[in-house]
Design an enzyme around this catalytic site. Sequence first.
Site, short mmCIF file in Angstrom:
data_model
loop_
_atom_site.label_atom_id
_atom_site.label_comp_id
_atom_site.label_asym_id
_atom_site.label_seq_id
_atom_site.Cartn_x
_atom_site.Cartn_y
_atom_site.Cartn_z
N GLU A 181 0.37 -1.33 -0.06
CA GLU A 181 -0.39 0.25 0.04
C GLU A 181 0.75 1.56 -0.41
O GLU A 181 0.31 2.21 0.45
CB GLU A 181 -0.96 0.16 1.06
CG GLU A 181 -1.82 -1.17 0.94
CD GLU A 181 -2.53 -1.02 1.99
OE1 GLU A 181 -2.15 -0.22 3.19
OE2 GLU A 181 -3.17 -2.03 2.23
N ASN A 224 1.96 -5.01 -3.31
CA ASN A 224 0.36 -5.45 -2.90
C ASN A 224 0.02 -4.17 -2.32
O ASN A 224 0.39 -3.31 -1.85
CB ASN A 224 1.53 -6.25 -1.30
CG ASN A 224 -0.74 -6.92 -1.45
OD1 ASN A 224 -1.50 -7.73 -2.31
ND2 ASN A 224 -0.61 -6.38 0.32
N HIS A 260 -10.51 -6.32 -1.45
CA HIS A 260 -11.14 -6.33 -0.96
C HIS A 260 -12.71 -6.05 -1.31
O HIS A 260 -12.60 -4.37 -1.43
CB HIS A 260 -11.52 -5.44 0.69
CG HIS A 260 -9.71 -6.48 1.04
ND1 HIS A 260 -9.92 -7.05 1.83
CD2 HIS A 260 -8.61 -6.05 1.61
CE1 HIS A 260 -8.89 -7.68 3.27
NE2 HIS A 260 -8.00 -6.67 1.96
N GLU A 289 -6.12 -11.37 -1.09
CA GLU A 289 -6.68 -10.25 0.49
C GLU A 289 -8.46 -10.54 0.11
O GLU A 289 -9.16 -9.47 0.72
CB GLU A 289 -6.45 -8.99 1.08
CG GLU A 289 -5.39 -9.51 1.53
CD GLU A 289 -4.90 -7.71 1.99
OE1 GLU A 289 -5.48 -7.59 2.97
OE2 GLU A 289 -3.58 -7.74 2.34
N ASP A 291 -12.30 -10.93 0.23
CA ASP A 291 -13.73 -10.55 0.35
C ASP A 291 -14.99 -10.27 0.37
O ASP A 291 -14.46 -9.21 -0.76
CB ASP A 291 -13.49 -10.83 2.59
CG ASP A 291 -12.82 -9.52 2.77
OD1 ASP A 291 -12.47 -8.00 1.18
OD2 ASP A 291 -12.05 -9.08 3.91
#
Length: 390
Positions: A181, A224, A260, A289, A291
């Site tokens: 990030e 990432n 996400h 990651e 979801d």
Amino acid sequence: MRSIRFVTAAFTAAALTLPLAATSATAAPPSDHQAAPHSNAKFDRLRWAAPEGFYVGTAVAGGGHHLEQDYPDPFTSDRKYRKILGQQFNSVSPENQMKWEFLHPERDRYDFEAADAIVEFAQRHKQVVRGHTLLWHSQNPEWLEEGDFSKEELRAILHDHITTVVGRYAGKIQQWDVANEIFDEQGNLRTEENIWIRELGPGIIADAFRWAHQADPKAKLFFNDYGVEDVNAKSDAYHELTRELLAQGVPVHGFSAQAHLSMRYGFPSSLEENLRRFDELGLETAITELDVRMDLPESGKPTRAQLEQQADWYQRTLSACLAVADCNSFTIWGFTDKYSWVPVFFEGEGSATVMTEDFVRKPAFHALRSTLKEAKTEQWKEKWKRGWRH
């Protein structure tokens, strides 16, 4: 590299019908020891349904919480959680236990106990590990963020951390999120938030990759981030920086999109295109990651339509990864709502994972398994064709 470059994986409404029945209040969760009708028990598990060379993983230990928040730790306390973790996945990512505030609580002290336990669990269950993360602006310990360090001292601290941590797990970590990030939504470096970039300049990013590579030459080293699923300003910035670093000989091996996702926004329609352009740079790519959160009704339970849409988004994300030759790692950010980070950080949203709090499989779980099985079948067909030709 997989032997197939794409998978169709059309997911029909009919395929959703049976899984939805399992979400009723009276239905018991399918047993991991009992296969679905007309199926092989191994292929009832995600890890065995996956094509050869493809890793399907989950975040481990739950919560996504900072140290000052109430922190659930199912990895050490929930036997059913551990059982499913070992059975379903062939890759694991420590959700918090390798972040600075957990791993390096004091300048001259590391705490490897929790991280070691996850790595040892993975080895026992023949799982690979994704290390997360080495250079980040968040979840750093107070001693680091509030310390009065010279540039030379900060550089030495980061070098020692990367060398110590990556070196400890050399040969045991498949992929590392080295720089996490580092760009904002406009594609600008986080020069104010990120202590390393702010104090040491952007050149420290290349150094972090070099140091990690020196500590473990076999580990794959990744950028990432969230919000980079589509082709946009943020992912453009990563693409340009990666090109520059590769031209300089910096050991950058991969680019990963966290994914996400929220139903408040649209599905990232250029996900496959975006992953492919990084693949064309010679990088591995990954979903790290995933979801899919939603606004829950007053009952707190998702509607049938929401579960169908969630299943579709999980399936589309997986299919985009499978369609890119060297997208070989696909990780969901926790597999049960019981320990999801989402309700803590996104008020009113939830039900983001592939299992309920009682470990009942949602349509999203079945969507992933069906898509993996189809990809595996296509892989077998391609192998058979090549063998028949020769």
